[in-house]
Design an enzyme around this catalytic site. Structure first.
Site, PDB file in Angstrom:
ATOM      1  N   HIS A   1      22.504 -63.140 100.403  1.00 44.29           N
ATOM      2  CA  HIS A   1      23.302 -62.770  99.227  1.00 44.29           C
ATOM      3  C   HIS A   1      24.080 -63.972  98.686  1.00 44.29           C
ATOM      4  O   HIS A   1      24.349 -64.935  99.418  1.00 44.29           O
ATOM      5  CB  HIS A   1      24.273 -61.639  99.593  1.00 44.29           C
ATOM      6  CG  HIS A   1      25.243 -62.034 100.673  1.00 44.29           C
ATOM      7  ND1 HIS A   1      26.380 -62.783 100.426  1.00 44.29           N
ATOM      8  CD2 HIS A   1      25.229 -61.803 102.012  1.00 44.29           C
ATOM      9  CE1 HIS A   1      27.036 -62.982 101.554  1.00 44.29           C
ATOM     10  NE2 HIS A   1      26.348 -62.413 102.541  1.00 44.29           N
TER      11      HIS A   1
ATOM     12  N   THR B   1      34.353 -64.257  98.520  1.00 42.06           N
ATOM     13  CA  THR B   1      35.569 -65.003  98.863  1.00 42.06           C
ATOM     14  C   THR B   1      35.666 -65.231 100.367  1.00 42.06           C
ATOM     15  O   THR B   1      36.218 -66.242 100.817  1.00 42.06           O
ATOM     16  CB  THR B   1      36.828 -64.269  98.364  1.00 42.06           C
ATOM     17  OG1 THR B   1      36.844 -62.939  98.906  1.00 42.06           O
ATOM     18  CG2 THR B   1      36.862 -64.191  96.840  1.00 42.06           C
TER      19      THR B   1
ATOM     20  N   GLU C   1      23.947 -56.587 107.699  1.00 43.55           N
ATOM     21  CA  GLU C   1      24.430 -57.715 108.497  1.00 43.55           C
ATOM     22  C   GLU C   1      24.725 -57.287 109.930  1.00 43.55           C
ATOM     23  O   GLU C   1      25.004 -56.102 110.191  1.00 43.55           O
ATOM     24  CB  GLU C   1      25.700 -58.298 107.851  1.00 43.55           C
ATOM     25  CG  GLU C   1      26.352 -59.468 108.587  1.00 43.55           C
ATOM     26  CD  GLU C   1      25.467 -60.710 108.724  1.00 43.55           C
ATOM     27  OE1 GLU C   1      24.388 -60.583 109.325  1.00 43.55           O
ATOM     28  OE2 GLU C   1      25.881 -61.781 108.248  1.00 43.55           O
TER      29      GLU C   1
ATOM     30  N   ARG D   1      27.488 -56.786  98.700  1.00 37.91           N
ATOM     31  CA  ARG D   1      27.193 -58.171  98.321  1.00 37.91           C
ATOM     32  C   ARG D   1      25.686 -58.426  98.240  1.00 37.91           C
ATOM     33  O   ARG D   1      25.240 -59.211  97.394  1.00 37.91           O
ATOM     34  CB  ARG D   1      27.869 -59.139  99.282  1.00 37.91           C
ATOM     35  CG  ARG D   1      27.534 -58.957 100.769  1.00 37.91           C
ATOM     36  CD  ARG D   1      28.517 -59.752 101.632  1.00 37.91           C
ATOM     37  NE  ARG D   1      28.238 -59.718 103.060  1.00 37.91           N
ATOM     38  CZ  ARG D   1      28.733 -58.807 103.905  1.00 37.91           C
ATOM     39  NH1 ARG D   1      29.504 -57.830 103.449  1.00 37.91           N
ATOM     40  NH2 ARG D   1      28.456 -58.877 105.199  1.00 37.91           N
TER      41      ARG D   1
END
Length: 199
Positions: free
Chosen positions: A11, A15, A81, A59
């Site tokens: 992806h 931040t 993930e 994401r």
């Protein structure tokens, strides 16, 4: 049988990526910069015509959507993930400093590295093997938008790397990585670090 090609793309940035924080299953959205980067990517031929899959995390889903706004990717939870459990939101440097030998010992376990309340790379590899087996059985090449630890797990599946020491191949996290899926769930590496086209 040579197997079926699939490409994996991490992806675009968040931040937490910028802060080097472990994201895991924490559902962090793309940053403004990440949105712009994903929107600038164009998949090279013939990958742009392949079936699209993505992790259920925002994401990855958003990156997949920006790659081809006209197509809805198939969300597959096996592409999520790796869970970092209690360590999500923290940096590796911070964990090394605060946990000392406990964290360093965990890092040295390679495929059996398992954060408190999280999962190990070996567990991730098992679910990815199931996904690869399904791709091979379908006989259609595919693109998966996923995550860093997932791509590392695919690399381990393909090369036998035990996740101790350096990766056998240095991966660029803003490029595509091509593998072949086989019906028994194993994968082979076709080509790492394939350039994305830029819009």
């Amino acid at each position: 049988m040579r197997g079926i090609l699939f490409a994996v793309l991490r992806h675009a940035p968040t931040t937490w990526n910028e802060g080097r924080r472990l994201q895991g299953m924490t559902d962090v959205p793309l940053s403004a910069e990440g949105e712009a980067i994903a929107a600038s990517w164009t998949l090279p031929s013939p990958i742009h015509g392949w079936r699209r899959f993505c992790s259920p995390l925002a994401r990855a889903r958003r990156t997949a959507e920006l790659l081809q706004p006209s197509a809805v990717p198939v969300v597959d939870p096996r592409l999520r993930e790796m869970s970092f459990g209690a360590w999500e939101g923290r940096t590796v440097a911070e964990l090394r400093m605060t946990l000392g030998a406990t964290f360093i010992d965990a890092e040295g376990r390679g495929l059996d590295f398992e954060p408190p309340g999280g999962e190990s790379p070996r567990t991730v590899m098992a679910r990815l093997g199931e996904w690869a087996s399904d791709i091979a059985a379908s006989s259609e090449p595919a693109l998966a938008v996923s995550h860093k630890a997932v791509i590392r797990a695919f690399l381990a599946l393909a090369t036998g790397w035990d996740m101790t020491g350096r990766q056998p191949i240095k991966l660029d996290w803003q490029k595509l990585h091509l593998f072949r899926a086989h019906r028994d769930g194993h994968v082979t590496l076709e080509q790492a670090n394939v350039d994305m086209d830029r819009a």
